[in-house]
Design a protein around this motif. Structure first.
Motif, PDB file in Angstrom:
ATOM      1  N   TYR A  43      -0.518  10.865   0.333  1.00  0.00           N
ATOM      2  CA  TYR A  43      -1.631   9.909   0.246  1.00  0.00           C
ATOM      3  C   TYR A  43      -2.746  10.478  -0.627  1.00  0.00           C
ATOM      4  N   GLY A 100      -3.284   8.121  -3.540  1.00  0.00           N
ATOM      5  CA  GLY A 100      -4.528   7.412  -3.273  1.00  0.00           C
ATOM      6  C   GLY A 100      -5.593   7.702  -4.318  1.00  0.00           C
ATOM      7  N   ILE A 136      -4.993   5.687  -7.580  1.00  0.00           N
ATOM      8  CA  ILE A 136      -5.345   4.268  -7.514  1.00  0.00           C
ATOM      9  C   ILE A 136      -6.846   4.098  -7.388  1.00  0.00           C
ATOM     10  N   LEU A 161      -8.312   0.461  -3.572  1.00  0.00           N
ATOM     11  CA  LEU A 161      -7.455   1.317  -2.747  1.00  0.00           C
ATOM     12  C   LEU A 161      -7.517   0.904  -1.289  1.00  0.00           C
ATOM     13  N   THR A 205      -4.318  -0.311   0.827  1.00  0.00           N
ATOM     14  CA  THR A 205      -3.910   0.454   2.006  1.00  0.00           C
ATOM     15  C   THR A 205      -3.732  -0.454   3.214  1.00  0.00           C
ATOM     16  N   LEU A 253       2.087   2.358  -2.172  1.00  0.00           N
ATOM     17  CA  LEU A 253       1.325   2.949  -3.276  1.00  0.00           C
ATOM     18  C   LEU A 253       2.254   3.385  -4.402  1.00  0.00           C
ATOM     19  N   HIS A 268       3.483   0.325  -6.249  1.00  0.00           N
ATOM     20  CA  HIS A 268       2.369  -0.230  -7.031  1.00  0.00           C
ATOM     21  C   HIS A 268       2.186   0.543  -8.339  1.00  0.00           C
ATOM     22  N   CYS A 269       2.106   1.871  -8.243  1.00  0.00           N
ATOM     23  CA  CYS A 269       1.936   2.696  -9.448  1.00  0.00           C
ATOM     24  C   CYS A 269       3.120   2.534 -10.393  1.00  0.00           C
ATOM     25  N   GLY A 307       4.427  -3.147  -2.472  1.00  0.00           N
ATOM     26  CA  GLY A 307       3.782  -2.402  -3.547  1.00  0.00           C
ATOM     27  C   GLY A 307       4.285  -2.808  -4.918  1.00  0.00           C
TER      28      GLY A 307
END
Length: 285
Positions: free
Chosen positions: A162, A166, A169, A178, A182, A212, A215-216, A270
């Motif tokens: 994280y 984290g 993002i 973020l 989350t 996450l 998403h990335c 994500g």
């Protein structure tokens, strides 16, 4: 170290060449759209001055290998904390819950945070259904399982990932971005696990982490940026680990049950947010 706005340019100015130059020079930066402008941010005023000088000489990034190397910027741990308040706050709350629940051994405390309420009768556990839990107004349970961790290894692995994902993002999409992601990934992964396994006791940030990651991954493919470029092999390793967990090998070896549906639910959600965010970023570029 405070982020400093180096440049504010109209949206039709092409910054891609200069951004590519910053990436080659390994200069930490991010580009955001604010108030109808594209804004280039870097950590610290000293670096900002050097980047402004670099832009004055190579606005199109034409410097290539001949561009002067900028001195590396190494942020201290506390500087990174100040630059990533939501990442730090989430981890702090997670650590507090870990202490209160005695590393997952205090079931009286866990019963207030689990997805559904439960009670213990000796070695037996009786779990309520979600509708009964929500009828009592305990809506916080939809999110709070992500704060529960069972054992030090569980906490350490999830906290490290994280912290890594984290911060990326939060740097690229801000603290509110973020925080919203989350909560969304926590909600999606918890519901996915409940829908798959029914009333059960589960917890951890793993579902959020796979959200996450997804998403990335997708965002970076649609709108490449330095913040979401993960080290080589990380994506493959995380996906392989997901597949290994889904084989049931850990349950067979009696290492404990794995909330695989939460991982998959977080990852798919994500990927969807990465798709939407990447498309929007690509359209505004």
């Amino acid at each position: 170290m405070t982020a400093v706005a180096v440049l504010r340019l109209p949206l039709d100015n092409d910054l891609s060449g200069f951004v590519a130059l910053l990436q080659r020079l390994r200069v930490p930066h991010r580009v955001a759209e604010e108030g109808g402008e594209q804004v280039l941010w870097v950590p610290g005023e000293a670096l900002a001055e050097q980047v402004r000088e670099l832009y004055a000489r190579y606005p199109q990034g034409d410097g290539g290998e001949s561009a002067p190397a900028l001195p590396p910027v190494r942020e201290g741990f506390f500087s990174q904390l100040r630059r990533s308040p939501v990442t730090a706050l989430m981890l702090l709350v997670t650590f507090i819950v870990f202490a209160v629940t005695l590393a997952g051994e205090n079931y009286a405390a866990i019963s207030w945070l689990s997805f559904v309420d439960f009670r213990l009768d000796g070695d037996n556990i009786s779990l309520n259904y979600l509708d009964a839990t929500l009828e009592s107004g305990q809506w916080w349970r939809l999110i709070t399982p992500m704060l529960i961790h069972f054992g030090w290894l569980h906490l350490a692995m999830n906290s490290l990932w994280y912290w890594e994902l984290g911060r990326r993002i939060e740097f690229r999409q801000g603290a509110i971005g973020l925080f919203g992601l989350t909560l969304l990934f926590g909600l999606a992964s918890n519901f996915a696990q409940y829908a798959w396994a029914g009333p059960s006791l589960f917890g951890g940030l793993s579902g959020v982490l796979y959200g996450l990651l997804g998403h990335c991954w997708i965002y970076q493919r649609l709108a490449p940026n330095a913040a979401y470029r993960l080290p080589p092999g990380v994506l493959v390793m995380m996906l392989v680990w997901l597949l290994i967990c889904m084989t049931g090998i850990f349950e067979l070896l009696q290492f404990g049950a794995i909330a695989n549906a939460a991982h998959v639910g977080g990852l798919l959600t994500g990927c969807l947010t990465g798709l939407l965010g990447g498309m929007l970023a690509r359209r505004s570029a």
